[in-house]
Design an enzyme around this catalytic site. Structure first.
Site, PDB file in Angstrom:
ATOM      1  N   LYS A 148       0.827  -1.205   0.000  1.00  0.00           N
ATOM      2  CA  LYS A 148       0.000   0.000   0.000  1.00  0.00           C
ATOM      3  C   LYS A 148       0.871   1.268   0.000  1.00  0.00           C
ATOM      4  O   LYS A 148       2.082   1.202   0.222  1.00  0.00           O
ATOM      5  CB  LYS A 148      -0.930  -0.031   1.221  1.00  0.00           C
ATOM      6  CG  LYS A 148      -1.921  -1.216   1.198  1.00  0.00           C
ATOM      7  CD  LYS A 148      -2.813  -1.210   2.441  1.00  0.00           C
ATOM      8  CE  LYS A 148      -3.809  -2.350   2.443  1.00  0.00           C
ATOM      9  NZ  LYS A 148      -4.668  -2.349   3.658  1.00  0.00           N
TER      10      LYS A 148
ATOM     11  N   TYR B 217     -12.602  -2.282  -2.338  1.00  0.00           N
ATOM     12  CA  TYR B 217     -13.122  -2.279  -0.966  1.00  0.00           C
ATOM     13  C   TYR B 217     -14.648  -2.169  -0.918  1.00  0.00           C
ATOM     14  O   TYR B 217     -15.209  -1.705   0.084  1.00  0.00           O
ATOM     15  CB  TYR B 217     -12.477  -1.135  -0.180  1.00  0.00           C
ATOM     16  CG  TYR B 217     -11.052  -1.428   0.259  1.00  0.00           C
ATOM     17  CD1 TYR B 217     -10.728  -2.617   0.913  1.00  0.00           C
ATOM     18  CD2 TYR B 217     -10.030  -0.502   0.034  1.00  0.00           C
ATOM     19  CE1 TYR B 217      -9.429  -2.891   1.317  1.00  0.00           C
ATOM     20  CE2 TYR B 217      -8.712  -0.772   0.443  1.00  0.00           C
ATOM     21  CZ  TYR B 217      -8.422  -1.968   1.087  1.00  0.00           C
ATOM     22  OH  TYR B 217      -7.146  -2.244   1.501  1.00  0.00           O
TER      23      TYR B 217
ATOM     24  N   ARG C 103      -1.265 -14.422   4.387  1.00  0.00           N
ATOM     25  CA  ARG C 103      -2.020 -13.764   5.469  1.00  0.00           C
ATOM     26  C   ARG C 103      -1.294 -13.932   6.807  1.00  0.00           C
ATOM     27  O   ARG C 103      -1.272 -13.009   7.628  1.00  0.00           O
ATOM     28  CB  ARG C 103      -3.443 -14.340   5.591  1.00  0.00           C
ATOM     29  CG  ARG C 103      -4.401 -13.958   4.475  1.00  0.00           C
ATOM     30  CD  ARG C 103      -4.962 -12.559   4.538  1.00  0.00           C
ATOM     31  NE  ARG C 103      -5.793 -12.260   5.676  1.00  0.00           N
ATOM     32  CZ  ARG C 103      -6.521 -11.129   5.770  1.00  0.00           C
ATOM     33  NH1 ARG C 103      -6.524 -10.233   4.791  1.00  0.00           N
ATOM     34  NH2 ARG C 103      -7.227 -10.886   6.839  1.00  0.00           N
TER      35      ARG C 103
ATOM     36  N   THR D 243      -5.431  -7.452  10.851  1.00  0.00           N
ATOM     37  CA  THR D 243      -5.838  -6.217  10.167  1.00  0.00           C
ATOM     38  C   THR D 243      -5.442  -4.981  10.960  1.00  0.00           C
ATOM     39  O   THR D 243      -4.911  -4.015  10.414  1.00  0.00           O
ATOM     40  CB  THR D 243      -7.380  -6.233   9.978  1.00  0.00           C
ATOM     41  OG1 THR D 243      -7.737  -7.433   9.283  1.00  0.00           O
ATOM     42  CG2 THR D 243      -7.845  -5.021   9.203  1.00  0.00           C
TER      43      THR D 243
ATOM     44  N   ASN E  10      -1.830  -0.250   7.348  1.00  0.00           N
ATOM     45  CA  ASN E  10      -1.265  -1.566   7.654  1.00  0.00           C
ATOM     46  C   ASN E  10      -0.405  -2.159   6.536  1.00  0.00           C
ATOM     47  O   ASN E  10      -0.181  -3.358   6.469  1.00  0.00           O
ATOM     48  CB  ASN E  10      -2.364  -2.533   8.103  1.00  0.00           C
ATOM     49  CG  ASN E  10      -3.483  -2.660   7.098  1.00  0.00           C
ATOM     50  OD1 ASN E  10      -3.362  -2.193   5.966  1.00  0.00           O
ATOM     51  ND2 ASN E  10      -4.571  -3.298   7.491  1.00  0.00           N
TER      52      ASN E  10
HETATM   53  P1  DAT Z   1      -7.857  -7.098   5.777  1.00  0.00           P
HETATM   54  O1  DAT Z   1      -7.108  -6.000   5.046  1.00  0.00           O
HETATM   55  O2  DAT Z   1      -7.066  -7.672   6.909  1.00  0.00           O
HETATM   56  O3  DAT Z   1      -8.392  -8.159   4.833  1.00  0.00           O
HETATM   57  P2  DAT Z   1     -10.552  -5.977   5.892  1.00  0.00           P
HETATM   58  O4  DAT Z   1     -10.780  -6.591   4.549  1.00  0.00           O
HETATM   59  O5  DAT Z   1     -11.563  -6.251   6.942  1.00  0.00           O
HETATM   60  O6  DAT Z   1      -9.129  -6.407   6.477  1.00  0.00           O
HETATM   61  O7  DAT Z   1     -10.441  -4.406   5.759  1.00  0.00           O
HETATM   62  C1  DAT Z   1      -9.768  -3.803   4.678  1.00  0.00           C
HETATM   63  C2  DAT Z   1      -8.966  -2.620   5.180  1.00  0.00           C
HETATM   64  O8  DAT Z   1      -9.825  -1.662   5.785  1.00  0.00           O
HETATM   65  C3  DAT Z   1      -7.944  -2.964   6.261  1.00  0.00           C
HETATM   66  O9  DAT Z   1      -6.739  -3.421   5.728  1.00  0.00           O
HETATM   67  C4  DAT Z   1      -7.791  -1.658   6.971  1.00  0.00           C
HETATM   68  C5  DAT Z   1      -9.184  -1.038   6.892  1.00  0.00           C
HETATM   69  N1  DAT Z   1      -9.945  -1.326   8.109  1.00  0.00           N
HETATM   70  C6  DAT Z   1     -10.596  -2.469   8.426  1.00  0.00           C
HETATM   71  N2  DAT Z   1     -11.194  -2.386   9.616  1.00  0.00           N
HETATM   72  C7  DAT Z   1     -10.941  -1.130  10.064  1.00  0.00           C
HETATM   73  C8  DAT Z   1     -11.300  -0.402  11.238  1.00  0.00           C
HETATM   74  N3  DAT Z   1     -12.057  -0.945  12.203  1.00  0.00           N
HETATM   75  N4  DAT Z   1     -10.843   0.869  11.386  1.00  0.00           N
HETATM   76  C9  DAT Z   1     -10.078   1.436  10.412  1.00  0.00           C
HETATM   77  N5  DAT Z   1      -9.713   0.812   9.275  1.00  0.00           N
HETATM   78  C10 DAT Z   1     -10.132  -0.457   9.108  1.00  0.00           C
HETATM   79 MG    MG Z   2      -9.848  -8.030   3.412  1.00  0.00          MG
END
Ligand code: DAT
Ligand code: MG
Length: 165
Positions: A10, A50, A90, A96, A121
């Protein structure tokens, strides 16, 4: 059986010059890289990637983050391929939430939560085979991947494209 997964380094990862570190960590998996490119992420691509988070309160911030508003307007996109690719990647990424991620994971080592509450992240990795297929097809054309992972068809293209002058 081999499987494939989409990885994105990212904009924070690129801005912090973490590309080498992240790729080195991922090389521990012994998976094959079968596609790699730099992408300037459009709002459209970000929203589609997203899409499942559209109703979350952090969605707008997330779109700004992945399109590079806060860092650099670029992302490195890769496809990793091999036995258990999704879980292997992963596991090295970590949770996350970078503050909950194992300190030795990529997100634990390099991620942070901003004061605005954005999870910076560093890396994206597909969560399951259905997501991997959707995401790889969103980020890559068939000819940008050196293994035929999904069926593709030849089509006549009339679209203009640039060639080296
Ligand atoms: P991942 O990236 O681990 O698959 P995800 O698909 O649930 O997680 O979410 C995508 C992205 O959105 C994640 O990398 C960071 C952001 N994100 C997720 N949950 C969040 C939260 N509670 N607060 C802020 N950003 C969040
Ligand atoms: Mg995801």
């Amino acid at each position: 059986m081999g499987e494939q997964t989409l990885v994105l380094i990212k904009p924070d990862g690129l801005k912090k010059s973490l590309t080498g570190n992240v790729l080195t960590r991922l090389s521990e998996t012994k998976l094959d890289i079968i596609g790699a490119k730099m992408v300037q992420v459009s709002r459209e691509l970000a929203e589609e990637h997203y899409g499942h988070l559209k109703d979350k309160p952090f969605f707008e911030e997330l779109i700004k983050y992945i399109t590079g508003e806060y860092h650099k307007k670029k992302v490195m996109a890769l496809v990793y391929w091999g036995e258990g690719a999704i879980k292997k990647v992963r596991d090295i990424c970590g949770s996350t939430n970078p503050e909950e991620a194992e300190p030795v994971s990529i997100r634990g080592a390099y991620g942070r939560i901003t004061t605005a509450g954005v999870f910076e992240n560093v890396i994206h990795a597909s969560e399951n085979t259905a997501d991997a297929e959707r995401e790889i097809k969103l980020w890559f054309e068939p000819d940008e991947i050196i293994v035929d992972i999904y069926p593709a068809a030849e089509v006549e293209e009339t679209k203009k494209k640039r060639r080296w002058a």
